[in-house]
Scaffold this motif. Structure first.
Motif, PDB file in Angstrom:
ATOM      1  N   MET A  87      26.641   5.457  29.235  1.00  0.00           N
ATOM      2  CA  MET A  87      25.408   5.508  29.085  1.00  0.00           C
ATOM      3  C   MET A  87      24.578   4.373  28.777  1.00  0.00           C
ATOM      4  O   MET A  87      25.304   3.185  28.901  1.00  0.00           O
ATOM      5  N   PRO A  88      23.413   4.324  29.008  1.00  0.00           N
ATOM      6  CA  PRO A  88      22.539   2.973  29.466  1.00  0.00           C
ATOM      7  C   PRO A  88      22.835   2.102  27.990  1.00  0.00           C
ATOM      8  O   PRO A  88      22.818   2.561  26.806  1.00  0.00           O
ATOM      9  N   LEU A  89      22.725   0.842  27.959  1.00  0.00           N
ATOM     10  CA  LEU A  89      22.772  -0.285  26.887  1.00  0.00           C
ATOM     11  C   LEU A  89      21.474  -0.710  26.642  1.00  0.00           C
ATOM     12  O   LEU A  89      21.196  -1.055  25.579  1.00  0.00           O
ATOM     13  N   ALA A  90      20.616  -0.638  27.641  1.00  0.00           N
ATOM     14  CA  ALA A  90      19.131  -0.854  27.308  1.00  0.00           C
ATOM     15  C   ALA A  90      18.347  -0.236  28.368  1.00  0.00           C
ATOM     16  O   ALA A  90      18.628  -0.198  29.427  1.00  0.00           O
ATOM     17  N   VAL A  91      17.205   0.317  28.043  1.00  0.00           N
ATOM     18  CA  VAL A  91      16.244   1.271  28.929  1.00  0.00           C
ATOM     19  C   VAL A  91      14.775   0.913  28.628  1.00  0.00           C
ATOM     20  O   VAL A  91      14.605   0.736  27.467  1.00  0.00           O
ATOM     21  N   LYS A  92      13.875   1.115  29.723  1.00  0.00           N
ATOM     22  CA  LYS A  92      12.749   1.065  29.634  1.00  0.00           C
ATOM     23  C   LYS A  92      12.027   2.079  30.433  1.00  0.00           C
ATOM     24  O   LYS A  92      12.845   2.220  31.602  1.00  0.00           O
ATOM     25  N   ARG A  93      10.818   2.793  30.087  1.00  0.00           N
ATOM     26  CA  ARG A  93      10.228   3.765  30.828  1.00  0.00           C
ATOM     27  C   ARG A  93       9.002   3.400  31.862  1.00  0.00           C
ATOM     28  O   ARG A  93       8.246   3.048  30.869  1.00  0.00           O
ATOM     29  N   LEU A  94       8.827   3.428  32.894  1.00  0.00           N
ATOM     30  CA  LEU A  94       7.610   3.362  33.429  1.00  0.00           C
ATOM     31  C   LEU A  94       6.987   4.572  34.334  1.00  0.00           C
ATOM     32  O   LEU A  94       7.736   5.563  34.381  1.00  0.00           O
ATOM     33  N   THR A  95       6.039   4.267  35.232  1.00  0.00           N
ATOM     34  CA  THR A  95       5.788   5.495  36.120  1.00  0.00           C
ATOM     35  C   THR A  95       5.662   4.872  37.736  1.00  0.00           C
ATOM     36  O   THR A  95       5.637   3.393  37.713  1.00  0.00           O
ATOM     37  N   VAL A  96       5.683   5.516  38.569  1.00  0.00           N
ATOM     38  CA  VAL A  96       5.498   4.882  39.988  1.00  0.00           C
ATOM     39  C   VAL A  96       4.099   4.311  40.011  1.00  0.00           C
ATOM     40  O   VAL A  96       4.057   3.256  40.688  1.00  0.00           O
ATOM     41  N   ALA A  97       3.229   4.596  39.415  1.00  0.00           N
ATOM     42  CA  ALA A  97       1.883   3.875  39.503  1.00  0.00           C
ATOM     43  C   ALA A  97       1.962   2.406  38.817  1.00  0.00           C
ATOM     44  O   ALA A  97       1.184   1.545  39.322  1.00  0.00           O
ATOM     45  N   ASP A  98       2.975   2.244  38.035  1.00  0.00           N
ATOM     46  CA  ASP A  98       3.095   0.903  37.579  1.00  0.00           C
ATOM     47  C   ASP A  98       3.894  -0.020  38.479  1.00  0.00           C
ATOM     48  O   ASP A  98       3.786  -1.292  38.302  1.00  0.00           O
ATOM     49  N   LEU A  99       4.489   0.442  39.625  1.00  0.00           N
ATOM     50  CA  LEU A  99       5.132  -0.590  40.469  1.00  0.00           C
ATOM     51  C   LEU A  99       4.312  -1.262  41.455  1.00  0.00           C
ATOM     52  O   LEU A  99       3.238  -0.654  41.781  1.00  0.00           O
ATOM     53  N   PRO A 100       4.766  -2.409  41.881  1.00  0.00           N
ATOM     54  CA  PRO A 100       5.835  -3.135  41.331  1.00  0.00           C
ATOM     55  C   PRO A 100       5.469  -3.877  39.836  1.00  0.00           C
ATOM     56  O   PRO A 100       4.594  -3.998  39.637  1.00  0.00           O
ATOM     57  N   ALA A 101       6.703  -3.761  38.884  1.00  0.00           N
ATOM     58  CA  ALA A 101       6.467  -4.170  37.518  1.00  0.00           C
ATOM     59  C   ALA A 101       7.683  -5.233  37.334  1.00  0.00           C
ATOM     60  O   ALA A 101       8.818  -5.030  37.838  1.00  0.00           O
TER      61      ALA A 101
END
Length: 401
Positions: free
Chosen positions: A321-335
């Motif tokens: 399982m992930p130790l740290a995670v962030k959520r974005l969208t494709v529209a935010d890339l590159p980020a």
């Protein structure tokens, strides 16, 4: 044992019933034969009466013949059923009766020779609730004495010895279980733990070898992880103890009663680490990774702006399982994304608790963080790294694992 013998008796009665049925039938056949003999005698007397009446002039020749025919028909009707029964009882009743008498003796003798009455008695004893741990130990010792090839018996005997602080005897019991069933990770971990406490908490090459073998076969083997944490704590390597115990907590079920004790050990290790001034304590020096995420040019026509993008770090050696995670969208890339202990999904699983991690970015159209269409992965890197990392989403999910 009463239940066993009662069941055996009921089965024996059922078998006897099948053998005694022919005997009862034979008696019925004999009764039919006796009745037939009586009918023949009566028939012969009737013929003599008809002859006497004919000679006396009472009956004509035609009447004599009619009387004879009537007597013959009556005899035939009376003996028809008896003849059928006699054919089924040719063997008589002696052989089944003798077999019925001999069956109990024969069955008892065969069971004494080839049966497992000793195992039945032992199972009956083990099923009873022991009054003390000493009684349980005595039962298990008797079990392995009667059946020295019982790996389960040796395993539970070893666990019982450990509960009585008889680590030396426990080590021998676990070693015997390994010799019988093979080098199972759980058995190796138990064996190593018994050797550690039997040797006054002195770490040896044999113990290290057993632990390495157990964790190679099962990276989440709980006894091995717990022992590594204990040994590190006793040696003053508190950061290492925290690492092992955090991996152990992650491997245990949520309702496991030992989780609280292990988490208490982690807290004590952190206190010792802080008081000793070590900067590697996970609580005192939280890790933070900076990563720039972009989408490969070849994939830009295959994704949609609203598709979810999950960026996370997971341990190279540890829970999936992930130790740290962030959520974005494709529209935010590159980020550019920062991952730290504050982004942990579980309080006991943080970046600072693991030496090496892998960065992952996943595009998921349905918003599922565990599965998607496209993914990018980094090479293993230190969780304490301060240099910005580059991560490109360029691989179809399921490839390049």
């Amino acid at each position: 044992m009463i239940e066993f013998w009662l069941s055996a008796g009921l089965l024996l009665l059922a078998a006897l019933a099948f053998l005694l049925i022919p005997v009862l039938r034979a008696r019925k056949v004999q009764a039919e034969e006796d009745r037939t003999a009586l009918n023949v005698t009566l028939y012969q007397e009737r013929l003599r009466e008809l002859e006497d009446e004919h000679e006396a002039g009472i009956l004509t020749a035609a009447q004599l013949q009619a009387g004879r025919d009537e007597a013959a028909r009556e005899l035939l009707a009376d003996t028809e059923d008896a003849a059928s029964g006699a054919r089924t009882g040719v063997l008589g009743g002696k052989v089944p009766l003798i077999a019925a008498l001999l069956m109990p003796l024969l069955g008892y003798g065969l069971y004494l020779n080839w049966g497992a009455i000793d195992q039945v008695e032992r199972a009956q004893v083990l099923a009873e609730q022991p009054k003390s741990i000493e009684e349980m130990t005595a039962r298990l010792e008797a079990t392995v004495k009667d059946n020295p090839e019982s790996a389960e018996g040796w395993y539970f005997l070893g666990r019982t010895y450990m509960a009585q602080e008889r680590a030396g005897e426990a080590a021998k019991a676990f070693e015997r279980a390994v010799a019988i069933v093979g080098r199972e990770p759980e058995l190796l971990g138990q064996w190593a733990q018994a050797l550690y406490f039997a040797g006054n908490k002195q770490w040896t090459g044999q113990i290290q070898g057993l632990i390495d073998e157990a964790l190679k076969a099962d990276a989440a083997e709980v006894t091995s992880l717990g022992l590594l944490g204990i040994a590190a704590f006793e040696a003053g390597r508190y950061a290492e103890a925290i690492d092992h115990w955090q991996r152990l907590v992650a491997a245990l079920p949520e309702q496991d009663p030992s989780r609280q004790a292990i988490e208490g050990g982690i807290a004590r290790a952190r206190e010792r680490l802080q008081s000793a001034g070590e900067a590697k304590a996970s609580a005192a020096a939280p890790a933070q990774l900076t990563v720039k995420v972009e989408l490969a040019a070849a994939l830009r026509e295959q994704v949609q702006p609203g598709d979810s993008v999950f960026v996370f770090a997971r341990a190279v050696s540890g829970p999936p399982m992930p130790l740290a995670v962030k959520r974005l969208t494709v529209a935010d890339l590159p980020a550019e994304v920062s991952l730290s202990d504050s982004d942990a999904m579980m309080p006991q699983l943080k970046l600072s608790g693991f030496a090496q991690v892998q960065l992952v970015a996943r595009v998921s159209r349905n918003g599922d963080a565990t599965a998607g269409e496209w993914v990018g992965r980094s090479q293993p890197l230190a969780s304490s790294s301060t240099e910005p990392q580059q991560l490109t989403i360029d691989t179809a999910e399921g490839q390049g694992q």
